[in-house]
Design an enzyme around this catalytic site. Structure first.
Site, PDB file in Angstrom:
ATOM      1  N   CYS A   1     -11.328   2.448   6.003  1.00  0.00           N
ATOM      2  CA  CYS A   1     -10.685   3.713   6.360  1.00  0.00           C
ATOM      3  C   CYS A   1     -11.015   4.823   5.371  1.00  0.00           C
ATOM      4  CB  CYS A   1      -9.174   3.525   6.462  1.00  0.00           C
ATOM      5  SG  CYS A   1      -8.411   2.809   4.999  1.00  0.00           S
TER       6      CYS A   1
ATOM      7  N   GLU B   1       0.834  -1.202   0.000  1.00  0.00           N
ATOM      8  CA  GLU B   1       0.000   0.000   0.000  1.00  0.00           C
ATOM      9  C   GLU B   1       0.872   1.256   0.000  1.00  0.00           C
ATOM     10  OE1 GLU B   1      -2.698  -0.565   3.349  1.00  0.00           O
ATOM     11  OE2 GLU B   1      -4.163  -1.404   1.972  1.00  0.00           O
TER      12      GLU B   1
END
Length: 618
Positions: free
Chosen positions: A404, A320
């Protein structure tokens, strides 16, 4: 005017001009204060519909998911009773806190008794889940308190940080301090365990650092600022791998070297953004130029070698985050929505140190493209990943197991007014062009700023500043990096101004003057740095702050064979009934006609392919 290296240095070394680079040579301490969005009332054809959708769709989706579709709120209920299972991921508490922060921000400019009642209900359940020693984290409360504080990557401080940010926001919005008191107790609990002479700790996911600064600014208690500073200084000394039950990759966790020695971004993109924000906040208050010097180096590495044309960062799904410089794949681009929002947060702080518009250039690019793409036009579906190319199989979702990004968008959108204006000893700063009326106290007098514009669709901006008494300040109006030609006038007469670090500086003005900035907004063809091998022989299209893309739905004929050439002619088309009202770009090359839309608006219609970088035939 800013002199750019060349459009061949996109992704973007567009920012690498000699004038701009001077700012990095002399690190400064904070010189500009942002005007808080609570004073900014946006009336704008572009942003007002999005803020309306935030209230009518985005927040209700988050509330429904948290209360009814997932176990996030039930986790707090179970934790308060000390019984039942924990559902979801170990960091899911943070989604509740971020959504609550979004509710608080919405209440500041749009009071809503029902929404406030909902927030109070949540806060009561959160407070009931706090342990007698101040600890609060539903995962460990329900899976074994004996396991807490044994794995640095279990996001205990991350969740606590988001709770603190929500608590500060809700206190500012309502004056209610119940959640603020819960946060103070949790902070004190952490400080009873960690700190000088106590246990070492390196938070696996940064966030607590900047949250502690907000807690310090709200409570005026120095110990929270000192604790934030201590946590930053813990990095890079081998503490992260000691006594930790989890696997620790120092590069992934930004733990390779002390933060003031950092030169290159590495690891997880969102963690990096929160780290740099925390460093900037502490540097401003501690007057630590060493942190600012490190942030200058990191900014060059991020923007010149690791940023997409959309302002997105983080190219790799694997971590990520980041791999190596100039590795910027399009189809497999990660570009997490949270990372683009983080770019906004970080670049705003960097601008406060320097008064250099290059940071707002990046902020604006990330905001209008990388971040705004993260939510659908209807406000009810979200991207976690924002690729620059799609085979037609990448779509927004109503929610995610790791959610998120939806909760991040819920707190980001209502706070965009934070980034429009700034004040300093000698100047009022105009950073972004968004229609609004702002009332704020400057130098002990009431000042009203009114901005009228149809930006980002055209480049005409009108600004009026009124005050009862003469205001002894310059006006500094940002001339965006994309803008090559503009006119600036005061009451219809050409303004007497100079350019400093990308701002037009007007000294000769008075209350009530009508200041107009009219920026040419041509379609531009952008090429990538030749070291970005994925974009060799390709071009991207941008107009003003907006990056454009091809969607298959508009270009069904020979989509795979589309290309641009040196003779391509571009036409801007006003399409009020398309995608919420846009200006599209038509590109004509011989017998081929392409239609491009703003990148933020893709995947709001039928499924189909998309690409930002288009083949270019010399």
């Amino acid at each position: 005017m800013k002199q750019y290296v060349a459009l061949s240095l996109a992704c973007l070394a567009l920012w690498g001009c000699a004038e701009q680079k001077q700012a990095a040579d002399q690190p400064q301490l904070k010189m500009i204060d942002q005007i808080d969005f609570s004073h900014v009332h946006i009336q704008d054809n572009f942003w007002s519909p999005r803020l309306s959708k935030h209230i009518s769709a985005t927040l209700p989706v988050c509330i429904d998911q948290i209360e009814n579709q997932t176990g996030r709120m039930q986790n707090f209920v179970n934790a308060s009773k000390g019984e039942g299972e924990h559902s979801g991921i170990f960091f899911d508490d943070s989604d509740v806190y971020k959504a609550l922060e979004g509710i608080a921000y919405s209440l500041i400019n749009n009071p809503n008794p029902e929404l406030e009642k909902k927030a109070d209900e949540w806060i009561d359940k959160i407070a009931a889940a706090q342990q007698p020693d101040g600890y609060i984290n539903t995962f460990y409360t329900l899976t074994g308190l004996d396991k807490r504080w044994k794995n640095m990557d279990k996001h205990e401080m991350y969740c606590a940080g988001h709770m603190m940010e929500a608590a500060v926001a809700y206190y500012q919005a309502t004056g209610k301090r119940k959640l603020l008191d819960v946060s103070i107790r949790m902070a004190d609990h952490m400080m009873s365990l960690f700190g000088p002479g106590k246990r070492d700790w390196v938070p696996g996911h940064e966030e607590i650092e900047l949250a502690l600064v907000k807690l310090y600014q709200t409570t005026k208690d120095q110990k929270y600022l000192d604790f934030a500073n201590w946590l930053l200084e813990e990095r890079g000394h081998g503490h992260g791998s000691k006594g930790d039950e989890g696997h620790w990759d120092p590069s992934y966790y930004q733990d390779v070297q002390p933060v003031r020695e950092l030169t290159d971004i590495s690891g997880h993109a969102v963690r990096c953004m929160y780290l740099y924000c925390g460093m900037a906040d502490v540097a401003a208050l501690k007057k630590d130029t060493g942190y600012v010097e490190a942030l200058d180096r990191l900014w060059d590495d991020v923007v010149l070698r690791n940023m997409y044309v959309t302002g997105g960062i983080g190219s790799s799904k694997h971590n990520e985050g980041f791999t190596e410089d100039y590795d910027l794949p399009n189809l497999d681009a990660y570009c997490e929505t949270c990372a683009s929002v983080g770019m906004v947060y970080w670049n705003q702080r960097m601008n406060q140190f320097t008064g250099d518009s290059k940071y707002v250039d990046v902020l604006e690019r990330s905001m209008y493209n990388g971040a705004l793409a993260g939510v659908s036009l209807a406000g009810d579906r979200f991207f976690y990943v924002n690729p620059l190319e799609s085979n037609g199989d990448h779509h927004r979702q109503a929610w995610y197991g790791c959610a998120c990004c939806p909760s991040q968008i819920s707190r980001f959108l209502p706070s965009i007014g934070n980034y429009i204006y700034g004040t300093s000893d000698k100047a009022l700063w105009v950073n972004l062009f968004i229609g609004n009326t702002t009332q704020v106290t400057v130098d002990n007098q009431e000042v009203t700023l009114k901005q009228e514009t149809n930006y980002p669709w055209d480049g005409l901006v009108t600004l009026t500043v009124t005050s009862a008494q003469p205001l002894d300040k310059e006006l500094r109006i940002r001339i965006p990096g994309w803008c090559k030609n503009y006119t600036l006038a005061v009451n219809g007469n050409k303004a007497n101004s100079i350019i400093n670090k990308g701002y037009a500086v007007i000294k000769d003005w008075k209350s009530g003057d009508r200041i107009t900035l009219d920026m040419d907004m041509p379609v531009e063809t952008v090429s990538a740095d030749p070291r970005v091998k994925q974009n060799v022989g390709k071009r991207a299209i941008q107009r003003g702050p907006l990056v454009y893309c091809l969607e298959e739905i508009d270009n069904t004929k020979d989509y795979a064979k589309t290309n641009l050439t040196p003779s391509t002619v571009f036409e801007v088309k006003d399409e009020p009934g398309k995608l919420g009202g846009i200006k599209s770009v038509e590109a004509v090359s011989g017998n081929q006609k392409l239609s491009l839309i703003p990148y933020y608006a893709w995947d709001n219609r039928e499924a189909g392919k998309m690409k930002v970088w288009i083949d270019y035939k010399e």
